[in-house]
Design a protein around this motif. Structure first.
Motif, PDB file in Angstrom:
ATOM      1  N   LEU A 234      29.665  47.039  30.079  1.00 31.77           N
ATOM      2  CA  LEU A 234      31.091  46.689  29.714  1.00 31.77           C
ATOM      3  C   LEU A 234      31.887  46.279  31.103  1.00 31.77           C
ATOM      4  O   LEU A 234      32.735  45.351  31.172  1.00 31.77           O
ATOM      5  CB  LEU A 234      31.855  47.635  28.907  1.00 31.77           C
ATOM      6  CG  LEU A 234      31.180  47.834  27.717  1.00 31.77           C
ATOM      7  CD1 LEU A 234      31.709  49.160  26.982  1.00 31.77           C
ATOM      8  CD2 LEU A 234      31.483  46.595  26.792  1.00 31.77           C
ATOM      9  N   ALA A 235      31.750  47.287  31.972  1.00 32.91           N
ATOM     10  CA  ALA A 235      32.577  46.968  33.250  1.00 32.91           C
ATOM     11  C   ALA A 235      32.210  45.762  34.153  1.00 32.91           C
ATOM     12  O   ALA A 235      33.091  44.982  34.433  1.00 32.91           O
ATOM     13  CB  ALA A 235      32.487  48.251  34.295  1.00 32.91           C
ATOM     14  N   PHE A 236      31.020  45.596  34.098  1.00 31.38           N
ATOM     15  CA  PHE A 236      30.244  44.408  34.871  1.00 31.38           C
ATOM     16  C   PHE A 236      30.584  43.153  34.225  1.00 31.38           C
ATOM     17  O   PHE A 236      31.052  42.127  34.890  1.00 31.38           O
ATOM     18  CB  PHE A 236      28.812  44.669  35.265  1.00 31.38           C
ATOM     19  CG  PHE A 236      28.412  43.549  36.283  1.00 31.38           C
ATOM     20  CD1 PHE A 236      28.735  43.485  37.679  1.00 31.38           C
ATOM     21  CD2 PHE A 236      27.514  42.522  35.938  1.00 31.38           C
ATOM     22  CE1 PHE A 236      28.224  42.792  38.622  1.00 31.38           C
ATOM     23  CE2 PHE A 236      26.949  41.656  36.785  1.00 31.38           C
ATOM     24  CZ  PHE A 236      27.481  41.693  37.954  1.00 31.38           C
ATOM     25  N   THR A 237      30.318  43.044  32.852  1.00 33.99           N
ATOM     26  CA  THR A 237      30.753  41.987  32.157  1.00 33.99           C
ATOM     27  C   THR A 237      32.231  41.563  32.109  1.00 33.99           C
ATOM     28  O   THR A 237      32.448  40.545  32.179  1.00 33.99           O
ATOM     29  CB  THR A 237      30.263  42.229  30.523  1.00 33.99           C
ATOM     30  OG1 THR A 237      29.110  42.498  30.712  1.00 33.99           O
ATOM     31  CG2 THR A 237      30.591  40.929  29.669  1.00 33.99           C
ATOM     32  N   ALA A 238      33.158  42.466  32.250  1.00 31.63           N
ATOM     33  CA  ALA A 238      34.224  42.323  32.080  1.00 31.63           C
ATOM     34  C   ALA A 238      34.907  41.659  33.636  1.00 31.63           C
ATOM     35  O   ALA A 238      35.342  40.791  33.701  1.00 31.63           O
ATOM     36  CB  ALA A 238      35.119  43.550  31.904  1.00 31.63           C
ATOM     37  N   ALA A 239      34.216  42.590  34.463  1.00 33.00           N
ATOM     38  CA  ALA A 239      34.533  41.945  35.936  1.00 33.00           C
ATOM     39  C   ALA A 239      34.080  40.414  36.327  1.00 33.00           C
ATOM     40  O   ALA A 239      35.036  39.617  36.852  1.00 33.00           O
ATOM     41  CB  ALA A 239      33.804  42.715  36.981  1.00 33.00           C
ATOM     42  N   CYS A 240      32.906  40.193  35.756  1.00 34.23           N
ATOM     43  CA  CYS A 240      32.492  38.720  35.707  1.00 34.23           C
ATOM     44  C   CYS A 240      33.230  37.590  34.803  1.00 34.23           C
ATOM     45  O   CYS A 240      33.441  36.694  35.270  1.00 34.23           O
ATOM     46  CB  CYS A 240      31.115  38.672  35.570  1.00 34.23           C
ATOM     47  SG  CYS A 240      30.013  39.653  36.714  1.00 34.23           S
ATOM     48  N   GLY A 241      33.648  38.172  33.617  1.00 33.24           N
ATOM     49  CA  GLY A 241      34.089  37.111  32.565  1.00 33.24           C
ATOM     50  C   GLY A 241      35.640  37.339  32.536  1.00 33.24           C
ATOM     51  O   GLY A 241      36.189  36.367  32.889  1.00 33.24           O
ATOM     52  N   LEU A 242      36.294  38.281  32.417  1.00 28.50           N
ATOM     53  CA  LEU A 242      37.750  38.499  32.185  1.00 28.50           C
ATOM     54  C   LEU A 242      38.388  38.188  33.407  1.00 28.50           C
ATOM     55  O   LEU A 242      39.419  37.462  33.435  1.00 28.50           O
ATOM     56  CB  LEU A 242      37.937  39.898  31.444  1.00 28.50           C
ATOM     57  CG  LEU A 242      39.645  40.070  31.279  1.00 28.50           C
ATOM     58  CD1 LEU A 242      40.108  39.059  30.511  1.00 28.50           C
ATOM     59  CD2 LEU A 242      39.875  41.418  30.675  1.00 28.50           C
ATOM     60  N   ASP A 243      37.902  38.901  34.594  1.00 32.50           N
ATOM     61  CA  ASP A 243      38.535  38.726  35.848  1.00 32.50           C
ATOM     62  C   ASP A 243      38.426  37.111  35.999  1.00 32.50           C
ATOM     63  O   ASP A 243      39.430  36.661  36.654  1.00 32.50           O
ATOM     64  CB  ASP A 243      37.540  39.390  36.762  1.00 32.50           C
ATOM     65  CG  ASP A 243      38.528  39.868  38.031  1.00 32.50           C
ATOM     66  OD1 ASP A 243      39.640  40.096  37.889  1.00 32.50           O
ATOM     67  OD2 ASP A 243      38.124  39.756  39.254  1.00 32.50           O
ATOM     68  N   MET A 244      37.241  36.426  35.783  1.00 31.88           N
ATOM     69  CA  MET A 244      37.037  34.942  36.071  1.00 31.88           C
ATOM     70  C   MET A 244      37.997  34.104  35.356  1.00 31.88           C
ATOM     71  O   MET A 244      38.766  33.243  35.995  1.00 31.88           O
ATOM     72  CB  MET A 244      35.788  34.458  35.797  1.00 31.88           C
ATOM     73  CG  MET A 244      35.572  32.835  36.496  1.00 31.88           C
ATOM     74  SD  MET A 244      33.935  32.378  35.786  1.00 31.88           S
ATOM     75  CE  MET A 244      33.098  33.376  37.031  1.00 31.88           C
ATOM     76  N   ALA A 245      38.350  34.498  34.138  1.00 31.78           N
ATOM     77  CA  ALA A 245      39.290  33.864  33.653  1.00 31.78           C
ATOM     78  C   ALA A 245      40.767  34.031  33.963  1.00 31.78           C
ATOM     79  O   ALA A 245      41.513  33.171  33.969  1.00 31.78           O
ATOM     80  CB  ALA A 245      39.288  34.249  31.810  1.00 31.78           C
ATOM     81  N   LEU A 246      41.033  35.294  34.460  1.00 35.04           N
ATOM     82  CA  LEU A 246      42.501  35.688  35.169  1.00 35.04           C
ATOM     83  C   LEU A 246      42.551  34.872  36.239  1.00 35.04           C
ATOM     84  O   LEU A 246      43.597  34.200  36.396  1.00 35.04           O
ATOM     85  CB  LEU A 246      42.705  36.874  35.233  1.00 35.04           C
ATOM     86  CG  LEU A 246      42.596  37.853  33.934  1.00 35.04           C
ATOM     87  CD1 LEU A 246      42.654  39.497  34.323  1.00 35.04           C
ATOM     88  CD2 LEU A 246      43.836  37.331  33.069  1.00 35.04           C
ATOM     89  N   ALA A 247      41.621  34.559  37.047  1.00 36.60           N
ATOM     90  CA  ALA A 247      41.568  33.868  38.183  1.00 36.60           C
ATOM     91  C   ALA A 247      41.766  32.357  38.017  1.00 36.60           C
ATOM     92  O   ALA A 247      42.626  31.511  38.813  1.00 36.60           O
ATOM     93  CB  ALA A 247      40.399  33.895  38.978  1.00 36.60           C
ATOM     94  N   MET A 248      41.040  31.697  37.050  1.00 34.57           N
ATOM     95  CA  MET A 248      41.275  30.554  36.537  1.00 34.57           C
ATOM     96  C   MET A 248      42.727  30.124  36.266  1.00 34.57           C
ATOM     97  O   MET A 248      43.178  29.238  36.441  1.00 34.57           O
ATOM     98  CB  MET A 248      40.334  29.771  35.390  1.00 34.57           C
ATOM     99  CG  MET A 248      38.900  29.980  35.534  1.00 34.57           C
ATOM    100  SD  MET A 248      37.908  29.620  34.305  1.00 34.57           S
ATOM    101  CE  MET A 248      36.307  29.143  35.064  1.00 34.57           C
ATOM    102  N   ILE A 249      43.386  30.974  35.416  1.00 35.46           N
ATOM    103  CA  ILE A 249      44.659  30.849  35.039  1.00 35.46           C
ATOM    104  C   ILE A 249      45.736  31.174  36.026  1.00 35.46           C
ATOM    105  O   ILE A 249      46.783  30.529  36.249  1.00 35.46           O
ATOM    106  CB  ILE A 249      45.174  31.878  34.179  1.00 35.46           C
ATOM    107  CG1 ILE A 249      44.388  31.529  32.720  1.00 35.46           C
ATOM    108  CG2 ILE A 249      46.581  31.705  33.362  1.00 35.46           C
ATOM    109  CD1 ILE A 249      44.381  32.745  31.837  1.00 35.46           C
ATOM    110  N   GLY A 250      45.323  31.847  37.285  1.00 36.41           N
ATOM    111  CA  GLY A 250      46.149  31.876  38.411  1.00 36.41           C
ATOM    112  C   GLY A 250      47.026  33.358  38.536  1.00 36.41           C
ATOM    113  O   GLY A 250      47.773  33.515  39.536  1.00 36.41           O
ATOM    114  N   ILE A 251      46.592  34.341  37.547  1.00 33.71           N
ATOM    115  CA  ILE A 251      47.256  35.505  37.581  1.00 33.71           C
ATOM    116  C   ILE A 251      46.777  36.353  38.716  1.00 33.71           C
ATOM    117  O   ILE A 251      47.471  37.063  39.372  1.00 33.71           O
ATOM    118  CB  ILE A 251      46.734  36.159  36.244  1.00 33.71           C
ATOM    119  CG1 ILE A 251      47.468  35.466  34.946  1.00 33.71           C
ATOM    120  CG2 ILE A 251      47.243  37.639  36.066  1.00 33.71           C
ATOM    121  CD1 ILE A 251      47.425  35.928  33.682  1.00 33.71           C
ATOM    122  N   VAL A 252      45.425  36.181  39.077  1.00 33.27           N
ATOM    123  CA  VAL A 252      44.832  36.884  40.381  1.00 33.27           C
ATOM    124  C   VAL A 252      43.962  35.646  41.035  1.00 33.27           C
ATOM    125  O   VAL A 252      43.701  34.542  40.504  1.00 33.27           O
ATOM    126  CB  VAL A 252      43.641  37.828  39.969  1.00 33.27           C
ATOM    127  CG1 VAL A 252      44.254  39.098  39.006  1.00 33.27           C
ATOM    128  CG2 VAL A 252      42.439  37.094  39.085  1.00 33.27           C
TER     129      VAL A 252
END
Length: 374
Positions: free
Chosen positions: A249-267
């Motif tokens: 769960l942690a690694f999947t979230a780091a790879c997927g959710l984190d990437m989505a937030l980066a695409m949007i510009g939040i991170v």
């Protein structure tokens, strides 16, 4: 990213080298006492001074190699050479695994010679099974149903992508180097935006398959203590599957959710890379801790009394001490002989079909991803 941020990421990467080295150094000592360098031996063999010398020699060589490679990578890191540091980390980690398994094979041959010289032969093959009230109460792996937790995670990432799609730039970063610099960008499109969701689905499928594999595996029971080894294996399988779920769960979230937030510009993309590397490092640390606490198949849960008798010997089915090939064994999965975890029975046609299907699944995912970001 700032130079300090880049150096922090490089230091995290360098930390993988001693962790890999420590894992390899501890591998032989975390096996059941009836196995030494992938050879079936009486449990009393662990106290044999010749075996102890081989064990100690193995640890010294692996730790020395680990220290040298860690110092080399750290020196490059402190000099600020990010690309060279990354290359050294990758090469060093692979080299340590090659050194460790190479030594295991070398010392395996020595233990086999010692086994012949000492006449350690199983007079009969003792197979065990466990039944009764105590077995029903023994620990078990966590249920596969826990993997439904991946569904809300994927749904959350899909919602973030859908809501934030309008905020995404016209050109979306898809690749960054170790310094956090964007090296590849693609035009914005729904397919590109959906990439983090597809990645999460792929990773979730891999982790769920690993969990299912554990549930279907043959238990790692010892003929000399069937009841206690069953309980120990249950604790080991419970801990491993629970950790697998949390790690997945942690690694999947780091790879997927984190990437989505980066695409949007939040991170930033650099921060997203740092999170992924950090979570991966925590997964390695956690895996090592669980392995040390329980040992392979729960071998460290209860200490087994030393015996001069060899009750079971299936060395002939372990090719190179690591690949199990027994067509007469109906089990598709079983605890591995060298290392912590499970492996497959290459003697079963179903395993070859399963591995071929998995390879096609990975190839299809790569092809879909290439089409999505094209």
């Amino acid at each position: 990213m700032s130079n300090n941020e880049v150096q922090a990421i490089m230091l995290i990467l360098v930390a993988f080298i001693p962790l890999v080295g420590l894992t390899m150094a501890l591998t032989p000592r975390l096996q059941p006492r009836g196995e030494v360098f992938s050879v079936s031996v009486p449990t009393s063999a662990w106290d044999d001074p010749r075996i102890r010398r081989l064990m100690n020699r193995y640890v010294v060589i692996v730790i020395a190699a680990t220290a040298l490679l860690t110092v080399a990578a750290l020196a490059l890191c402190l000099m600020g050479n990010a690309k060279a540091s990354l290359a050294v980390v990758v090469v060093a980690s692979l080299a340590l695994m090659a050194i460790g398994y190479g030594l295991i094979l070398r010392y395996r041959a020595k233990v086999q010679g010692l086994k012949r010289a000492c006449g350690w032969v199983a007079q009969s093959q003792q197979h065990v099974a466990t039944i009764g009230e105590g077995v029903e109460q023994a620990p078990r792996p966590i249920s596969l149903a826990w993997n439904w937790l991946y569904v809300p995670l994927v749904a959350l990432t899909a919602a973030v992508v859908a809501v934030g799609y309008g905020s995404m730039p016209d050109a979306i970063p898809m690749h960054v180097d170790i310094s956090g610099n964007v090296t590849d960008m693609v035009p914005k499109s729904p397919m590109v935006a959906a990439f983090p969701v597809a990645l999460e689905v792929f990773l979730a499928a891999v982790f769920v398959f690993c969990h299912w594999m554990v549930l279907r595996s043959k238990k790692g029971l010892e003929p000399g203590r069937p009841a206690s080894s069953s309980w120990a294996y249950g604790m080991f399988a419970y801990a491993q599957t629970a950790f697998l779920l949390v790690m997945g769960l942690a690694f999947t979230a780091a790879c997927g959710l984190d990437m989505a937030l980066a695409m949007i510009g939040i991170v930033s993309m650099g921060a997203a890379v740092a999170v992924i590397i950090g979570v991966a490092l925590l997964c390695v640390v956690g895996s090592l801790i669980v392995g040390i606490k329980y040992g392979q198949s729960g071998s460290r849960v209860f200490r087994m009394e030393a015996s001069d008798k060899l009750l079971f010997d299936d060395d002939r089915f372990w090719k190179l001490g690591m690949l199990y090939c027994n067509p007469n064994d109906a089990s598709l999965f079983l605890p591995q002989r060298s290392g912590i975890g499970w492996t497959v029975n290459w003697g079963r046609p179903a395993v070859w079909a399963m591995m071929a299907a998995f390879a096609l699944f990975v190839a299809a995912f790569i092809a879909i991803c290439m089409a999505m970001v094209r």
